[in-house]
Design a protein around this motif. Structure first.
Motif, PDB file in Angstrom:
ATOM      1  N   GLU A 138      -8.480  -1.309   6.660  1.00 11.66           N
ATOM      2  CA  GLU A 138      -8.124  -1.842   5.345  1.00 11.66           C
ATOM      3  C   GLU A 138      -7.319  -0.813   4.547  1.00 11.66           C
ATOM      4  N   SER A 139      -7.725   0.454   4.617  1.00 11.70           N
ATOM      5  CA  SER A 139      -7.015   1.510   3.897  1.00 11.70           C
ATOM      6  C   SER A 139      -5.600   1.688   4.449  1.00 11.70           C
ATOM      7  N   LEU A 140      -5.465   1.670   5.772  1.00 14.83           N
ATOM      8  CA  LEU A 140      -4.137   1.795   6.376  1.00 14.83           C
ATOM      9  C   LEU A 140      -3.236   0.634   5.981  1.00 14.83           C
ATOM     10  N   LEU A 141      -3.772  -0.574   5.975  1.00 16.23           N
ATOM     11  CA  LEU A 141      -3.003  -1.754   5.601  1.00 16.23           C
ATOM     12  C   LEU A 141      -2.572  -1.672   4.137  1.00 16.23           C
ATOM     13  N   GLY A 142      -3.468  -1.214   3.263  1.00 14.37           N
ATOM     14  CA  GLY A 142      -3.137  -1.059   1.850  1.00 14.37           C
ATOM     15  C   GLY A 142      -2.027  -0.043   1.637  1.00 14.37           C
ATOM     16  N   ARG A 143      -2.091   1.070   2.351  1.00 12.41           N
ATOM     17  CA  ARG A 143      -1.040   2.090   2.248  1.00 12.41           C
ATOM     18  C   ARG A 143       0.300   1.552   2.726  1.00 12.41           C
ATOM     19  N   PHE A 144       0.275   0.785   3.814  1.00 18.91           N
ATOM     20  CA  PHE A 144       1.507   0.207   4.344  1.00 18.91           C
ATOM     21  C   PHE A 144       2.132  -0.741   3.326  1.00 18.91           C
ATOM     22  N   ILE A 145       1.321  -1.618   2.752  1.00 19.48           N
ATOM     23  CA  ILE A 145       1.844  -2.574   1.768  1.00 19.48           C
ATOM     24  C   ILE A 145       2.383  -1.835   0.552  1.00 19.48           C
ATOM     25  N   PHE A 146       1.683  -0.801   0.093  1.00 20.82           N
ATOM     26  CA  PHE A 146       2.138  -0.030  -1.056  1.00 20.82           C
ATOM     27  C   PHE A 146       3.470   0.658  -0.748  1.00 20.82           C
ATOM     28  N   SER A 147       3.600   1.219   0.443  1.00 24.45           N
ATOM     29  CA  SER A 147       4.849   1.903   0.783  1.00 24.45           C
ATOM     30  C   SER A 147       6.014   0.917   0.914  1.00 24.45           C
ATOM     31  N   MET A 148       5.740  -0.310   1.329  1.00 29.40           N
ATOM     32  CA  MET A 148       6.800  -1.313   1.448  1.00 29.40           C
ATOM     33  C   MET A 148       7.248  -1.804   0.076  1.00 29.40           C
ATOM     34  N   THR A 149       6.331  -1.908  -0.878  1.00 28.93           N
ATOM     35  CA  THR A 149       6.696  -2.399  -2.203  1.00 28.93           C
ATOM     36  C   THR A 149       7.222  -1.285  -3.099  1.00 28.93           C
ATOM     37  N   GLU A 150       7.021  -0.041  -2.726  1.00 25.03           N
ATOM     38  CA  GLU A 150       7.458   1.087  -3.543  1.00 25.03           C
ATOM     39  C   GLU A 150       8.976   1.140  -3.657  1.00 25.03           C
ATOM     40  N   GLY A 151       9.715   0.796  -2.628  1.00 29.19           N
ATOM     41  CA  GLY A 151      11.166   0.855  -2.636  1.00 29.19           C
ATOM     42  C   GLY A 151      11.827  -0.377  -3.212  1.00 29.19           C
ATOM     43  N   GLN A 152      11.060  -1.433  -3.483  1.00 33.06           N
ATOM     44  CA  GLN A 152      11.609  -2.679  -4.014  1.00 33.06           C
ATOM     45  C   GLN A 152      11.761  -2.568  -5.529  1.00 33.06           C
ATOM     46  N   PRO A 153      12.841  -3.161  -6.129  1.00 31.06           N
ATOM     47  CA  PRO A 153      12.971  -3.143  -7.588  1.00 31.06           C
ATOM     48  C   PRO A 153      11.869  -3.981  -8.226  1.00 31.06           C
ATOM     49  N   ASN A 154      11.400  -3.526  -9.374  1.00 31.67           N
ATOM     50  CA  ASN A 154      10.368  -4.261 -10.105  1.00 31.67           C
ATOM     51  C   ASN A 154      10.957  -5.520 -10.711  1.00 31.67           C
TER      52      ASN A 154
END
Length: 172
Positions: A138-154
């Motif tokens: 679950e922690s790995l999946l959360g980190r992956f999702i966070f890293s994918m959304t970090e580069g997207q414009p808000n």
């Protein structure tokens, strides 16, 4: 009527006997029966033991050599302390390591021992000091999702404008 009820009782008894035979065969040949024979008791401390329960396998190179017999919290360090019971015929070097591994995405967890290269051997009641805790999916999946959304414009921000002419510059 009496003859039929005796036949039904005998048929039920045969079915139960066959079911018990299959159950006994499954328990003795599944590799899940409790470890027996002369054993060595070792301890190991971990940060996390997610999903590992007493009775879990202890393996060396994928082969079951023992089981987890107890788990508790060290009140000073707040680490999880596992008590492992392994085959006493194994001479585990003192610099061996223990890690909590998973049988697969949906499988259970087990303790994997990796023998070291030391000449000193762990004795009864010894401690494995080199450990690797369980990895939380679950922690790995959360980190992956966070890293994918970090580069997207808000929302509300404009995406970078395309170059003049609406086409990307040609590559040489």
């Amino acid at each position: 009527m009496k003859g039929r009820s005796i036949t039904e009782v005998l048929a039920g008894a045969v079915v139960l006997l066959v079911a018990c035979s299959f159950l006994a065969y499954a328990v003795t040949n599944s590799g899940r029966s409790s470890f027996s024979g002369p054993a060595l008791t070792l301890t190991a401390k971990f940060d996390r033991i997610d999903g590992l329960a007493p009775g879990a396998d202890v393996r060396v190179a994928g082969v079951k050599v023992g089981s987890v017999v107890d788990q508790r919290i060290d009140p000073q360090t707040f680490l999880a302390v596992l008590t492992l019971r392994i085959d006493s015929g194994l001479r585990m070097p003192s610099d061996s390591s223990a890690e909590i591994a998973s049988e697969g995405l949906l499988g259970g967890r087990f303790v994997s021992l990796v023998p070291g290269g030391s000449d000193r051997i762990l004795a009864e009641g010894g401690e494995i000091t080199i450990t690797q805790s369980a990895i939380s999916l679950e922690s790995l999946l959360g980190r992956f999702i966070f890293s994918m959304t970090e580069g997207q414009p808000n929302r509300g921000e404009q995406a970078p404008a395309a170059p003049a002419g609406g086409q990307a510059p040609a590559r040489p």
